[in-house]
Design a protein around this motif. Structure first.
Motif, PDB file in Angstrom:
ATOM      1  N   SER A 116       1.106  -1.539  -0.167  1.00 25.48           N
ATOM      2  CA  SER A 116      -0.121  -0.209  -0.105  1.00 25.48           C
ATOM      3  C   SER A 116       0.988   1.597  -0.230  1.00 25.48           C
ATOM      4  O   SER A 116       0.140   2.721  -0.216  1.00 25.48           O
ATOM      5  N   SER A 165       1.208   9.119   0.254  1.00 32.65           N
ATOM      6  CA  SER A 165       1.182   8.042   1.342  1.00 32.65           C
ATOM      7  C   SER A 165       1.314   8.830   2.311  1.00 32.65           C
ATOM      8  O   SER A 165       1.528   8.109   3.942  1.00 32.65           O
ATOM      9  N   LEU A 202      -0.784   7.526   4.935  1.00 30.33           N
ATOM     10  CA  LEU A 202      -0.698   5.752   5.847  1.00 30.33           C
ATOM     11  C   LEU A 202       0.144   5.804   6.615  1.00 30.33           C
ATOM     12  O   LEU A 202       0.251   5.227   7.667  1.00 30.33           O
ATOM     13  N   SER A 261      -0.394   7.714   9.799  1.00 32.68           N
ATOM     14  CA  SER A 261      -1.262   6.773  10.679  1.00 32.68           C
ATOM     15  C   SER A 261      -0.463   5.857  11.297  1.00 32.68           C
ATOM     16  O   SER A 261      -0.502   5.597  12.467  1.00 32.68           O
ATOM     17  N   SER A 280       0.553  -2.013   5.925  1.00 32.16           N
ATOM     18  CA  SER A 280       0.248  -2.695   5.189  1.00 32.16           C
ATOM     19  C   SER A 280      -0.267  -3.763   5.838  1.00 32.16           C
ATOM     20  O   SER A 280       0.419  -4.177   6.756  1.00 32.16           O
TER      21      SER A 280
END
Length: 345
Positions: free
Chosen positions: A181, A190, A193, A196, A211
């Motif tokens: 991902s 990205s 992501l 996070s 991912s």
């Protein structure tokens, strides 16, 4: 530079391509010595031509400081020293693409020259460590090969009385596996992501992955511990008590956070590790009997402190360490200017 000096340099570097069975620590994974790519040797030669680190050769930009490690504090008799470097630049780095362990990019021309500068700075340090470890990824291996070529030339030029060095694979030094991902995506696309995942990791959610098919922080921390212990043992067996390890930005930030007991998110935000920068750690010399170590537990600041969500029984053993320097980059100054091609008149 005279023709004879250049010829001697090229012949010496080409001689490093000859494979040799010599190893340093047979207990560590797969040894690789020699087999330096010819393009990398040429890059190393060019880097020497454009620097004045060796007195017989031509000048460099006045901003480069290849003796930037000379002012490190003396290495104590009961300590070993690790020189941890990020690999040289790749095209993915230049283009702003995320480059985890699934992306096996090679160095670009700037990256090769950065690697040559790395080898020069290490050779001109007080320890001038001859042992280079690298991750399984091409960009780290190429950096180690070019750096070692530079080291060997300087060592030969100054007649250093050191054991002949090796270049050795250490698999635990690989970059974090961000998963499909994130890997190969642009840094900007990205960002959510990645932010996070780091926020979760810094709060103690060590089994979270960036991912679904990526690596958890529990796994990354275990590799950091394993890397430190293997490098500590290798340095302790070296008469000079120092080794070089070429790794990757995100993994090195985790390793440094653990050694400093800093929160993962805080270190990620505040520390920038440039391509071919040098980070220096001092660890206890391995002796017979006990060697000083410490434990990262669930309430450690690395994982969020008292409010950490890490499992209460989590514990990670690492060597005691002193972070001597982070992101040394003075040896890299001026490379971009030197590599600019003049416009046609």
């Amino acid at each position: 530079m005279t023709t004879s000096s250049l010829s001697k340099m090229i012949i010496f570097m080409l001689s490093l391509m000859t494979p040799t069975p010599e190893t340093f620590d047979k207990k560590l994974p797969s040894i690789e010595v020699g087999s330096i790519p010819r393009r990398s040797v040429i890059a190393a030669v060019v880097a020497l031509i454009v620097t004045d680190s060796l007195p017989a050769f031509a000048s460099t930009t006045p901003t480069a400081k290849l003796e930037c490690l000379k002012d490190l504090p003396p290495l104590a008799k009961d300590k070993v020293r690790l020189f941890l470097s990020r690999h040289g630049e790749t095209e993915n780095n230049r283009l702003g693409l995320v480059q985890g362990s699934r992306i096996d990019a090679e160095l670009n021309p700037i990256g090769e020259l950065q690697a040559a500068r790395l080898g020069q700075a290490l050779a001109l340090s007080n320890e001038h460590p001859p042992f280079f470890f690298h991750s399984p990824l091409k960009r780290a291996k190429q950096t180690a090969l070019i750096g070692a070529a530079q080291y060997h030339f300087v060592a030969d030029y100054y007649d250093y009385k050191t054991k002949k060095g090796t270049i050795q694979l250490l698999s635990d030094l690989k970059e974090i596996d961000f998963g499909t991902s994130v890997d190969g995506k642009s840094v900007e696309s990205s960002k959510l992501l990645r932010d996070s995942a780091y926020t979760a990791w810094a709060s103690g959610d060590i089994d979270t992955k960036m991912s679904a098919d990526g690596e958890s922080m529990r796994e990354i921390l275990q590799r950091a511990s394993s890397s430190l212990y293997q490098l500590q043992r290798a340095a302790s067996k070296n008469p000079g008590r120092s080794v070089v390890a070429v790794s990757h930005s995100s993994f090195l930030k985790v390793l440094l956070a653990v050694c400093q007991e800093n929160n993962l998110l805080e270190l990620r935000k505040t520390v920038q590790l440039e391509n071919c920068c040098i980070n220096v750690l001092d660890l206890p010399l391995v002796r017979f009997g006990s060697t000083p170590s410490k434990r990262i537990i669930s309430s450690s600041s690395v994982l969020g402190g008292p409010l950490s969500r890490a499992p209460s029984n989590y514990s990670l053993k690492i060597p005691q360490s002193i972070v001597v320097r982070i992101n040394e980059k003075q040896h890299l100054f001026g490379l971009q200017q030197e590599c600019q091609v003049p416009s046609p008149s």
